[in-house]
Design a protein around this motif. Structure first.
Motif, PDB file in Angstrom:
ATOM      1  N   ALA A  81       0.846  -1.201   0.000  1.00  0.00           N
ATOM      2  CA  ALA A  81       0.000   0.000   0.000  1.00  0.00           C
ATOM      3  C   ALA A  81       0.881   1.251   0.000  1.00  0.00           C
ATOM      4  CB  ALA A  81      -0.945  -0.007   1.201  1.00  0.00           C
ATOM      5  N   HIS A  84       2.581   1.680  -3.228  1.00  0.00           N
ATOM      6  CA  HIS A  84       1.663   2.319  -4.179  1.00  0.00           C
ATOM      7  C   HIS A  84       1.751   3.836  -4.062  1.00  0.00           C
ATOM      8  CE1 HIS A  84      -2.005   2.839  -6.583  1.00  0.00           C
ATOM      9  NE2 HIS A  84      -2.356   3.732  -5.684  1.00  0.00           N
ATOM     10  N   ARG A  88       3.223   6.464  -6.942  1.00  0.00           N
ATOM     11  CA  ARG A  88       2.490   7.633  -7.435  1.00  0.00           C
ATOM     12  C   ARG A  88       3.249   8.916  -7.130  1.00  0.00           C
ATOM     13  NH1 ARG A  88      -1.440   6.578 -11.264  1.00  0.00           N
ATOM     14  NH2 ARG A  88      -2.337   4.557 -10.797  1.00  0.00           N
ATOM     15  N   ARG A 273       0.903  15.308 -14.568  1.00  0.00           N
ATOM     16  CA  ARG A 273       0.009  14.664 -15.518  1.00  0.00           C
ATOM     17  C   ARG A 273      -1.294  15.448 -15.564  1.00  0.00           C
ATOM     18  NH1 ARG A 273      -0.634   8.703 -13.590  1.00  0.00           N
ATOM     19  NH2 ARG A 273      -1.896   8.646 -15.460  1.00  0.00           N
ATOM     20  N   VAL A 276      -7.215  14.362 -13.224  1.00  0.00           N
ATOM     21  CA  VAL A 276      -8.455  13.597 -13.391  1.00  0.00           C
ATOM     22  C   VAL A 276      -9.133  13.491 -12.034  1.00  0.00           C
ATOM     23  CG1 VAL A 276      -7.554  12.241 -15.326  1.00  0.00           C
ATOM     24  CG2 VAL A 276      -7.324  11.363 -12.995  1.00  0.00           C
ATOM     25  N   GLY A 387      -1.087   8.364  -3.508  1.00  0.00           N
ATOM     26  CA  GLY A 387      -1.757   7.291  -4.254  1.00  0.00           C
ATOM     27  C   GLY A 387      -3.113   6.943  -3.681  1.00  0.00           C
ATOM     28  N   SER A 389      -3.589   5.567  -0.933  1.00  0.00           N
ATOM     29  CA  SER A 389      -3.446   4.522   0.091  1.00  0.00           C
ATOM     30  C   SER A 389      -3.424   5.195   1.450  1.00  0.00           C
ATOM     31  CB  SER A 389      -2.128   3.761  -0.071  1.00  0.00           C
ATOM     32  OG  SER A 389      -2.204   2.839  -1.105  1.00  0.00           O
TER      33      SER A 389
ATOM     34  N   GLY B  73      -7.078  -1.726  -4.841  1.00  0.00           N
ATOM     35  CA  GLY B  73      -5.855  -2.517  -4.775  1.00  0.00           C
ATOM     36  C   GLY B  73      -5.101  -2.393  -3.463  1.00  0.00           C
ATOM     37  N   PRO B  74      -4.832  -1.172  -2.997  1.00  0.00           N
ATOM     38  CA  PRO B  74      -4.095  -1.060  -1.732  1.00  0.00           C
ATOM     39  C   PRO B  74      -4.829  -1.670  -0.536  1.00  0.00           C
ATOM     40  CG  PRO B  74      -3.863   0.954  -2.984  1.00  0.00           C
ATOM     41  CD  PRO B  74      -4.879   0.110  -3.713  1.00  0.00           C
ATOM     42  N   HIS B 100     -12.615   1.288  -8.975  1.00  0.00           N
ATOM     43  CA  HIS B 100     -13.164   2.415  -9.710  1.00  0.00           C
ATOM     44  C   HIS B 100     -14.277   1.961 -10.648  1.00  0.00           C
ATOM     45  CE1 HIS B 100     -10.356   5.429  -8.425  1.00  0.00           C
ATOM     46  NE2 HIS B 100      -9.307   4.753  -8.825  1.00  0.00           N
ATOM     47  N   ASP B 108      -6.385   6.221 -15.212  1.00  0.00           N
ATOM     48  CA  ASP B 108      -5.286   5.917 -14.290  1.00  0.00           C
ATOM     49  C   ASP B 108      -5.266   6.908 -13.115  1.00  0.00           C
ATOM     50  OD1 ASP B 108      -3.112   4.403 -13.417  1.00  0.00           O
ATOM     51  OD2 ASP B 108      -1.671   5.765 -14.350  1.00  0.00           O
ATOM     52  N   ALA B 109      -6.418   7.068 -12.488  1.00  0.00           N
ATOM     53  CA  ALA B 109      -6.517   7.924 -11.295  1.00  0.00           C
ATOM     54  C   ALA B 109      -5.611   7.355 -10.201  1.00  0.00           C
ATOM     55  CB  ALA B 109      -7.972   7.983 -10.828  1.00  0.00           C
ATOM     56  N   PRO B 110      -5.280   8.181  -9.197  1.00  0.00           N
ATOM     57  CA  PRO B 110      -4.238   7.774  -8.242  1.00  0.00           C
ATOM     58  C   PRO B 110      -4.422   6.396  -7.608  1.00  0.00           C
ATOM     59  CG  PRO B 110      -4.752  10.084  -7.931  1.00  0.00           C
ATOM     60  CD  PRO B 110      -5.719   9.576  -8.963  1.00  0.00           C
ATOM     61  N   LEU B 111      -5.649   5.988  -7.314  1.00  0.00           N
ATOM     62  CA  LEU B 111      -5.837   4.710  -6.618  1.00  0.00           C
ATOM     63  C   LEU B 111      -5.858   3.511  -7.562  1.00  0.00           C
ATOM     64  CD1 LEU B 111      -8.312   5.033  -3.618  1.00  0.00           C
ATOM     65  CD2 LEU B 111      -6.185   3.749  -3.685  1.00  0.00           C
ATOM     66  N   THR B 112      -5.722   3.745  -8.846  1.00  0.00           N
ATOM     67  CA  THR B 112      -5.803   2.650  -9.807  1.00  0.00           C
ATOM     68  C   THR B 112      -4.615   1.705  -9.664  1.00  0.00           C
ATOM     69  OG1 THR B 112      -6.819   4.240 -11.303  1.00  0.00           O
ATOM     70  CG2 THR B 112      -6.125   2.130 -12.259  1.00  0.00           C
ATOM     71  N   SER B 113      -4.900   0.409  -9.692  1.00  0.00           N
ATOM     72  CA  SER B 113      -3.818  -0.574  -9.716  1.00  0.00           C
ATOM     73  C   SER B 113      -4.360  -1.868 -10.318  1.00  0.00           C
ATOM     74  CB  SER B 113      -3.250  -0.831  -8.319  1.00  0.00           C
ATOM     75  OG  SER B 113      -4.230  -1.434  -7.492  1.00  0.00           O
TER      76      SER B 113
END
Lengths: 517, 517
Positions: A81, A84, A88, A273, A276, A387, A389, B73-74, B100, B108-113
């Motif tokens: 976590a 992650h 990021r 980036r 979003v 990220g 987490s 994911g985390p 998501h 690919d937002a920050p929490l995406t994995s």
């Protein structure tokens, strides 16, 4: 010497001198090798999320990787976590994951798991050492990967590669390529776009473009050409405070973010980036810029962002003597009194902040005002979880304090978030780190109450309440901290909070303030 | 109704009535749906390792899956270590991992994995819901997978599948196939092999073959045919105590294990796997049976193990009235006094154990004597971490207490291990669970000191010591427990320990004893 010795040598030859560790049996030869290298600082975490989160904080402050030492698949899993978050944040990191001896894997012993599958989502590079002779090349490859953005390198070290004897190996200093030259085509394109959109251009800075020197140049562009400066919603690291240019942070709520960016026709990314939405919501957009907005990249994370900004300044004909708009003195505001509030804490911390402090902000909903106020505070570094987490704050503060022993670290921590990696307080005590943890004790996952409203639930019942609130029983953070050897005290009024903060700032070593809200 | 409602309905229709949860934003619609189902018991964990570990403990005691609710994911990553233990325990479990909205992933937002990659190593089945209409079929498939050994099912629930409207769906009771008929060929083969190796046959029982009724049959075989009964080194669940047949546990150290099995020519597996070394060591074997030992499977985990044992008994011509050898009264031994020791704790707990208690043993090196002594204790269930992931004890005890509200749970916990998932104490307080936690506070990773000796390091230096010891500062478990709302006290002498244990056993609700060693 054995493979584990070679690994230590390669790390030290490349100035990787800190190893955050939570070892197990398969890493005993590596531990023994580290024991022969007193110049490597080994820092124990009682949980692997502490280990990886500390490496993230260390990397953000030094721009260099620490090593982490993790025990097989489950140990890596516990660290994912915060890996992650580090990924990021584009932090460099070298994770060393011990595994069974290679010939033992076929027996599927209880601790066996698919480490590559676990590591891949949170790593930019994954490698498995192929025998003792491969330790040197693999370690160098891992270091190179860590220093080549994005830089989460995970090296799987089978026990027999660690214990296998190898001849003397020349310590391998890795030669890294310098960042590429500034892309003048991109500079000219961005300059033309800014000129063509007076008052309707914006720029997002992050990474090295969010350091004081680079921000100064971005501020000159902003003032001279009416370019609005932004930061991403989650900030890996930014230098802030009095005398520094302060970009506007793009808000977390989708509606506020799209409103902020509504008038932007040209958005320039400098190490950043395109923004979003953090989450999707029914009927709301995912991209935050308006339809038709031109999004241009001046330079990416691995580029020399300051040189790119300087080139853009030149291209736009702005003098290096151009003035910028910076915050100076605090806005006139009465000191709050009575029962402690989130905003009173934000004001108090911003006012009392020592020069050159490091702020780790994982207060989620509770420190929203701090970011605005901190533009007026003494110059400091500011970091957040990047990220999404939860549980990055205490470890990140731990790693930042190890990276910067002369600087005060202040960790703004939500009570819900703090519990994920609460074990990090023990490492702060063990290493006597100069970290003040301020726990915003509201005894709820406040952000989730807000999200329940976002999905249209106004009144919640027993099941939801029991998943969103941390009451019954209330956590006693003073006891938790003292249980791990960290001095702590509780504040329920503004006055008491100020007294505790003064005390915490005037001494060295870890201290925790439970701010009851 | 929406997809989240359908998911709740399918779970409840199949008697999945407990949801261990640590939700986040992408799960808010599921939380709202759970809120409309008061018949689902939602139990909050302040860290995901608590959530999955509790589901494991619940599953071991009920042989039924609980649901877990994890955030992207985390959040899943934080739960993987105890999922690994659960997978090795062959526990049924349904993990619901929010993700998501499907159309948001491309941003690919920050929490995406890559949730699938994270889930696969610790799951036996992974599925992603493909839109609202797929929630029903996917939930049923997950339940079926959880109930079909091995049974870790992980269902990824995109937010838009949860919030999307669907028509009324008939609640789907899943029809499960009965276990296959006993394999009489295997029975005859095993019987012949046992007859052919008088005094040199062994049998490893696990799973349902380690319940009292099945153990009784295994004990009859053992007595009548001189078959030695064993259990695996890590025991998912076994019914033990006075009047019950007590298999010999295969020891953890390789040399001791191979010595124990040296005379075994035929090894019969009943729900078990062939024993292997937990770790590889240079020059030591990985397989623990002797070269040439015939390893035969009577029946596997998904089979009806008791029926297979009965068939074997019949095939061997043993009468159902055959006597067994069982422990009766404790060996004569003086009650220890003076400074508290590990063995004194083991003896005290074994002697005072209430009938029908549940023992969770994560004391690693510290409770080695307890297992032998507990054969003489009151009848009880005994469980350990099964995958070598540390941090299973407190959560497993939590889940077992929820599964069996009328029974006392006693968690033998090492201090190093306990810290990984210490947050579980709060859930014990929140739910007022009847768990007595005994922390063996030796302030070191004692097992790793042993492993350092195993790799040939007799004297360790500063770096190794700082990675293997938990002193400086010592953890104060009384404060940690009280900080999470659990009553606690410390014992440093045998007498004080006995007083505290008597007190803890005479009341209901969570209590922690810090046993200072």
């Amino acid at each position: 010497m054995n493979g584990a010795d070679v690994l230590c040598d390669v790390l030290l030859a490349n100035d990787v001198t800190v190893c955050f560790a939570n070892p197990g049996t398969s890493e005993m030869h590596f531990v023994a090798a580290l024991d022969r290298k007193p110049e490597m600082r080994c820092v124990l975490g009682l949980f692997e999320g502490v280990v990886t989160g500390a490496a993230d904080g260390y990397a953000r402050m030094t721009e260099r990787p620490a090593a982490t030492l993790l025990h097989t698949g489950p140990g890596l899993a516990n660290g994912l976590a915060n890996m992650h978050n580090a990924r990021r944040a584009l932090s460099p990191m070298i994770n060393i994951v011990g595994d069974h001896a290679s010939y033992h894997l076929a027996l599927d012993a209880p601790l066996t798991s698919d480490i590559e599958s676990l590591a891949a989502p949170m790593s930019n590079w994954v490698g498995r050492v192929d025998g003792p002779a491969d330790v040197g090349p693999a370690a160098k490859a891992a270091f190179r990967a860590a220093m080549t953005p994005p830089g989460i390198a995970t090296l799987i070290l089978p026990a027999d590669a660690a214990w296998g004897e190898v001849g003397a190996v020349p310590p391998g200093k890795v030669k890294l390529a310098p960042p590429p030259a500034v892309d003048m085509n991109a500079v000219r394109k961005v300059a033309a776009a800014i000129r063509a959109a007076p008052g309707r251009a914006g720029m997002i800075v992050r990474g090295r473009a969010a350091r004081a020197d680079a921000l100064e140049i971005a501020g000159q562009l902003s003032t001279a050409c009416d370019v609005r400066l932004f930061s991403e919603v989650l900030i890996a690291r930014m230098q802030r405070g009095r005398g520094r240019v302060a970009p506007t942070r793009i808000p977390y709520p989708v509606d506020a973010a799209t409103a902020l960016l509504r008038d932007i026709d040209v958005l320039v990314l400098v190490g950043a980036r395109e923004p979003v939405a953090f989450f999707a919501y029914p009927g709301k957009p995912g991209r935050l810029v308006r339809e038709g907005c031109q999004v241009l990249t001046l330079a990416g994370h691995g580029d020399d962002l300051q040189a790119a900004l300087e080139a853009l300044r030149d291209e736009l004909g702005i003098k290096p003597s151009q003035q910028t708009v910076v915050a100076t003195a605090f806005p006139d505001e009465a000191t709050p009194s009575g029962k402690l509030t989130e905003d009173a804490i934000a004001l108090s911390v911003a006012r009392k902040l020592p020069a050159d402090a490091i702020i780790c902000d994982e207060a989620i909903t509770s420190a929203r005002r701090f970011f605005a106020l901190s533009a007026f505070a003494a110059p400091h570094d500011y970091m957040m979880g990047t990220g999404g987490s939860i549980g990055g704050g205490i470890p990140m503060a731990t790693g930042a304090a190890i990276a910067c022993p002369g600087r005060k670290v202040i960790n703004l921590e939500a009570d819900g978030s703090g519990m994920y990696t609460v074990q990090g307080l023990w490492t702060q005590a063990r290493e006597n780190l100069d970290v003040v943890t301020i726990v915003f004790s509201n005894r709820t996952y406040a952000i989730l109450h807000g999200e329940m409203r976002n999905v249209g639930v106004s009144a919640i019942g027993e099941n939801a309440r029991r998943m969103l609130d941390l009451d019954h029983p209330a956590l006693d953070w003073v006891l938790l901290a003292k249980g791990m050897g960290v001095e702590a005290a509780r504040a329920e009024t503004c006055k008491r909070f100020d007294v505790l903060l003064d005390s915490a700032l005037s001494r060295r070593g870890p201290f925790l303030i439970e701010a009851v809200l």
